[in-house]
Write a protein that holds these residues in place. Sequence first.
Motif, PDB file in Angstrom:
ATOM      1  N   VAL A  38       0.792  -1.220   0.031  1.00 16.80           N
ATOM      2  CA  VAL A  38       0.124  -0.070  -0.052  1.00 16.80           C
ATOM      3  C   VAL A  38       0.879   1.127  -0.051  1.00 16.80           C
ATOM      4  N   SER A  39       1.698   1.157   0.719  1.00 17.87           N
ATOM      5  CA  SER A  39       2.861   2.422   0.932  1.00 17.87           C
ATOM      6  C   SER A  39       3.279   2.693  -0.324  1.00 17.87           C
ATOM      7  N   ALA A  40       3.864   1.596  -1.040  1.00 20.92           N
ATOM      8  CA  ALA A  40       4.706   1.785  -2.135  1.00 20.92           C
ATOM      9  C   ALA A  40       3.606   2.198  -3.343  1.00 20.92           C
ATOM     10  N   TYR A  41       2.647   1.657  -3.301  1.00 19.49           N
ATOM     11  CA  TYR A  41       1.792   2.076  -4.447  1.00 19.49           C
ATOM     12  C   TYR A  41       1.227   3.465  -4.404  1.00 19.49           C
ATOM     13  N   THR A  42       0.931   3.834  -3.107  1.00 20.76           N
ATOM     14  CA  THR A  42       0.430   5.453  -2.700  1.00 20.76           C
ATOM     15  C   THR A  42       1.613   6.226  -3.076  1.00 20.76           C
ATOM     16  N   ALA A  86      -1.632  14.446   1.427  1.00 20.67           N
ATOM     17  CA  ALA A  86      -2.630  14.389   2.390  1.00 20.67           C
ATOM     18  C   ALA A  86      -3.481  13.220   1.814  1.00 20.67           C
ATOM     19  N   GLU A  87      -3.647  12.969   0.691  1.00 18.75           N
ATOM     20  CA  GLU A  87      -4.437  11.833   0.089  1.00 18.75           C
ATOM     21  C   GLU A  87      -3.610  10.477   0.330  1.00 18.75           C
ATOM     22  N   ALA A  88      -2.317  10.734   0.279  1.00 14.71           N
ATOM     23  CA  ALA A  88      -1.531   9.509   0.387  1.00 14.71           C
ATOM     24  C   ALA A  88      -1.477   9.140   1.858  1.00 14.71           C
ATOM     25  N   ASN A  89      -1.278  10.060   2.585  1.00 16.32           N
ATOM     26  CA  ASN A  89      -1.249   9.788   4.260  1.00 16.32           C
ATOM     27  C   ASN A  89      -2.621   9.131   4.691  1.00 16.32           C
ATOM     28  N   TYR A  90      -3.738   9.622   4.001  1.00 19.30           N
ATOM     29  CA  TYR A  90      -5.220   9.041   4.182  1.00 19.30           C
ATOM     30  C   TYR A  90      -5.248   7.584   3.843  1.00 19.30           C
ATOM     31  N   GLN A  91      -4.544   7.410   2.503  1.00 18.93           N
ATOM     32  CA  GLN A  91      -4.847   5.942   2.017  1.00 18.93           C
ATOM     33  C   GLN A  91      -4.039   4.895   2.937  1.00 18.93           C
TER      34      GLN A  91
END
Length: 456
Positions: free
Chosen positions: A133-137, A395-400
């Motif tokens: 998830v972290s790599a994708y975002t 912010a959107e990456a942190n949210y995901q």
Amino acid sequence: MKNGVVKAFVLAGTLATSAFVGGAVQAQSLADAMVAAYRNSNLLEQNRATLRAADEDVAQAVASLRPVISWSASTSYNSTATNTTTNLLALSASLTLYDFGRSRIGIEYAKEAVLATRQALVAVEQDVLLSAVSAYTGVKSATETVAISRNSVRVIGESLRAANDRFAVGEVTRTDVALAEARLAAARAALTAAEGQLASARESYRVVTGSYPVSINGLPPAPALPKSLAEATATAQRLHPSILQAQHQVTVAELAVQAAAAERLPTIKGTASASAYDYSVSDNTQPLGLSLTMSQTLYAGGTRSSAHRQALANRDRVTAALLQTTRIIAQNVAVSWANIEVAKAQIISLDQQIAAATIAYEGVKEEATLGARTTLEVLDAEQELLTAQADKITAEANYQVSLYSLLSSMGLLTVERLNLGIPTYDPAAYYNAVQNAPHTSVQGESLDRVLRAIGK
């Protein structure tokens, strides 16, 4: 919470894979990234092998209850008076008849260790999926940042050309042109940095999933979450693999205390042996022997007492570790919950900021064409808009990531619970094949089938 409610917390179909469009390269979704990470993780393979090794401990504990059969053959020659040759073939079998529960405790100990190792494997699976998830975002955010930076270079380039045109007719000074040139150089430097960050994100993606991303889809809708922090914490206390692992480790420690106490008790063994002699190829005998032995260590220099005290200390250690793990998991749930709320509030505020900054930038740019605004004011308005857009991407990456961190903190971030629709590793298959310490051909064939199924 019932299983049906727990499954309501998973993605429930929101992570559907992307389809081919017009023969183009298929874009990769977040689900694709997690599936690839699960299939290609060396860390998962390492821990699966660790689990299989723990399964063999059960087989060895079971085997300790069975007889040990051995044979020996020897020959000797005496060249004294008789010049005789003696050949000996011996077969012996020994069996522990009664050890006052030590073997039984050993089997239970090994079984609990297997259960603890299985939970450790689940924890690793969660870490692998969260890394995906972290790599994708990370790739998606870096890609969007590069796009914004390129647009900024383009817009500031247009501002520089406009400043040069206005300078040529005497509407602005050389200072305005220099300001635009400086901003353009800064924008190009920011673009280079963004491209470097994208390259780094792509490398991280390859490490996690086994290949570089080709085309990244948009982020999926948020997965369903519990209604309250208390509900999330309660789910984590029941399902998180680290807590379940620690509980099994406490049971292992309790059994170790029992095993240490049982070491002071006697052991009863039975032995049977048969020998065949060939004495100068003339005198043959086949003696048969049976024996029953009971033994007990009376004094071992304090070793047994020390081992018992050590087992008690280890039990206290893992009990405290269980309590600490419970607290840490509750903290992780609370932190993830707070991060989600913060990210949502940031996104709402940044949307408002972007809308206002867009209007301001368009207005300042239009006023600048009429001579009511300076080049610096136009550049400042453009920079404020760019900053707001970049902040929203973050912010959107942190949210995901926070959404899936919460699932991980609850013990729900697994391939099965996310319903990713791929075959998963069965931790019980190898155990079922070896738990009875197979030796016969039928059991051996069953084990071979299991090994082939897991690619070994």
